[in-house]
Design an enzyme around this catalytic site. Sequence first.
Site, short mmCIF file in Angstrom:
data_model
loop_
_atom_site.label_atom_id
_atom_site.label_comp_id
_atom_site.label_asym_id
_atom_site.label_seq_id
_atom_site.Cartn_x
_atom_site.Cartn_y
_atom_site.Cartn_z
N ARG A 74 60.69 -70.95 -58.08
CA ARG A 74 59.91 -69.74 -57.78
C ARG A 74 59.03 -69.43 -58.98
O ARG A 74 59.54 -69.22 -60.09
CB ARG A 74 60.81 -68.54 -57.54
CG ARG A 74 61.89 -68.74 -56.49
CD ARG A 74 61.49 -68.22 -55.14
NE ARG A 74 62.46 -68.65 -54.15
CZ ARG A 74 63.26 -67.84 -53.48
NH1 ARG A 74 63.22 -66.54 -53.71
NH2 ARG A 74 64.09 -68.33 -52.57
N GLU B 1 58.00 -66.97 -60.43
CA GLU B 1 58.22 -65.53 -60.58
C GLU B 1 57.46 -65.05 -61.80
O GLU B 1 57.70 -65.53 -62.90
CB GLU B 1 59.71 -65.23 -60.80
CG GLU B 1 60.64 -65.70 -59.70
CD GLU B 1 60.76 -64.69 -58.57
OE1 GLU B 1 60.03 -63.68 -58.59
OE2 GLU B 1 61.58 -64.94 -57.67
N ARG C 257 67.30 -61.10 -64.06
CA ARG C 257 67.85 -61.74 -62.85
C ARG C 257 66.98 -62.85 -62.27
O ARG C 257 67.33 -63.46 -61.28
CB ARG C 257 68.12 -60.68 -61.79
CG ARG C 257 66.88 -59.93 -61.37
CD ARG C 257 67.25 -58.65 -60.69
NE ARG C 257 66.81 -58.64 -59.31
CZ ARG C 257 67.38 -57.90 -58.36
NH1 ARG C 257 68.44 -57.17 -58.64
NH2 ARG C 257 66.92 -57.91 -57.15
N HIS C 258 65.82 -63.08 -62.87
CA HIS C 258 64.92 -64.11 -62.35
C HIS C 258 64.74 -65.26 -63.34
O HIS C 258 64.45 -65.04 -64.50
CB HIS C 258 63.54 -63.52 -62.05
CG HIS C 258 63.53 -62.58 -60.90
ND1 HIS C 258 63.43 -61.23 -61.05
CD2 HIS C 258 63.61 -62.82 -59.57
CE1 HIS C 258 63.46 -60.65 -59.85
NE2 HIS C 258 63.57 -61.59 -58.93
N GLU D 9 71.66 -58.28 -55.95
CA GLU D 9 71.65 -59.22 -54.82
C GLU D 9 71.97 -60.63 -55.33
O GLU D 9 71.37 -61.09 -56.29
CB GLU D 9 70.26 -59.21 -54.18
CG GLU D 9 70.14 -60.19 -53.05
CD GLU D 9 68.69 -60.60 -52.75
OE1 GLU D 9 67.80 -59.74 -52.78
OE2 GLU D 9 68.50 -61.80 -52.50
N SER E 111 71.01 -63.83 -49.63
CA SER E 111 70.47 -63.19 -48.42
C SER E 111 70.65 -64.15 -47.26
O SER E 111 70.75 -65.37 -47.44
CB SER E 111 69.01 -62.80 -48.61
OG SER E 111 68.25 -63.94 -48.80
N ARG F 141 73.12 -66.58 -60.27
CA ARG F 141 73.43 -65.14 -60.20
C ARG F 141 74.89 -64.89 -59.83
O ARG F 141 75.51 -63.93 -60.29
CB ARG F 141 72.55 -64.45 -59.16
CG ARG F 141 71.17 -64.18 -59.64
CD ARG F 141 70.49 -63.20 -58.71
NE ARG F 141 69.05 -63.21 -58.91
CZ ARG F 141 68.19 -62.59 -58.13
NH1 ARG F 141 68.61 -61.93 -57.08
NH2 ARG F 141 66.90 -62.63 -58.39
#
Length: 436
Positions: free
Chosen positions: A213, A215, A221-222, A359, A362, A410
């Site tokens: 990603r 990001e 958290r990324h 999170e 998902s 995570r």
Amino acid sequence: MAKYADSGNISSMAGETVTVRGWVQDTRNLGGISFVTLRDRNSTIQITLPKKKIEPTLFETLTKVSRESVVSVTGEVKESNQTALGVELIPSACEVISEAATPLPLGVVDKVNVEMDTRLNSRFMDLRKPEVRAVFEIRSMATALIHEYMIANGFVNVATPKINAAGAEGGATLFKVDYFGKPAFLAQSPQLFKQMLMSTGLDRVYEIGPAFRAEHSNTTRHVTEFTSWDGEFCWIEKEEDVMDEIEKAVRYIIKGINERCARQLQILGKEAIEVSAEPFPKLTYSECLKIVQAKGLNLADGADLGTDGEKLVGDYMAEKGFPLYFICEYPEEEKPFYIMEKDGTPYSFSFDLDYKGQEISSGGQREHRYDRLLARMEKKGLNPDDFEDYLAAFKFGMPPHGGFGIGIDRFIEKMLDLPNVREAVLFPRDLNRLYP
Ligand code: ATP
């Protein structure tokens, strides 16, 4: 030749002559006697050098060798009530296999607070610390336990491509690469492939693989490359079936780590990873909105809970004794096109699994009906022509299905209460870090 020993078995070898190998962690010279602490993968061994009884060049070599050098030492194992292992080694020979340069880029045992960036710059040295290594030993076991659980529950392990043509889920966080002169993109997730497999009869699949990603957010958290554990399976009736499967898997992993990683947990100052005896609660998005609003965060209906909202829900659930809980029925607007809408409502058959206010996963029930899927794509402003291969799998017989993606990084971060997801990644990649 003397037999090899290490910190794991030397305690039972008193009276024997053995060879041990490892890193010189520390040397203490007390005049008539010197001590060298030799570290290996498990623990440390004390090498004791009574000056008068040791051959002078051997004494000189072992007491002068630089810290963190790799040595091999042969000697007699003697019982000792002064050491943690109950034995010490009195050396008769040694070889300096690889001498460490000085100064060290990072201390291994020094009790000074070093910035995470400095540690990550010299990760090989940072990993010599038992408490850093323990994280990755636990992560390794977690991965093994995922494979165990998934295979035992009828999932087929698959590997989907990580270099793809345009047409993945979303544009903003895609990494573009030059593929023999043509543009290609690194996979953000195996989502489209694992769904295509649902039409094949490989109706329970899982994958553990990298996801990329781009990001642009510099958060705790990324990272730009993470490890995704994805599962997808057919014949579900509702998204709860997916939640139940994740819960069983997560419980299996935590139980396994508690049973098999006691030493590593102890190094990290933990007795066990806690998990609630009662089922993971299933909060709806609307309930969470009320929780965060009551705690003073003014979020509009339909808004992303965001980092702050998730944290407030985490605090609320922690008070009730639940480190892990689901947040379900997200607004369909917040969720990707492949999620099934909850007809007649603004919500969707989707959920997140949150762990201590963050999170980690998902998932949801997917839209398996071709026409409805097309309609959802159009609603999201996507061009179905870009998804031709994916859509073909829905045109010729697609069972109802659902699935999930969990970021292993995570998951480990939260399980071990690490302050940053980077602590759970060996060599993290982020906005500013492309090395080592
Ligand atoms: P967030 O909202 O926190 O950025 P996301 O909604 O983009 O996450 P999903 O696309 O739902 O995440 O991905 C599923 C899981 O993959 C996440 O719950 C998380 O564990 C992991 N994940 C996604 N993006 C990242 C990232 N950049 N770094 C680490 N893990 C990630």
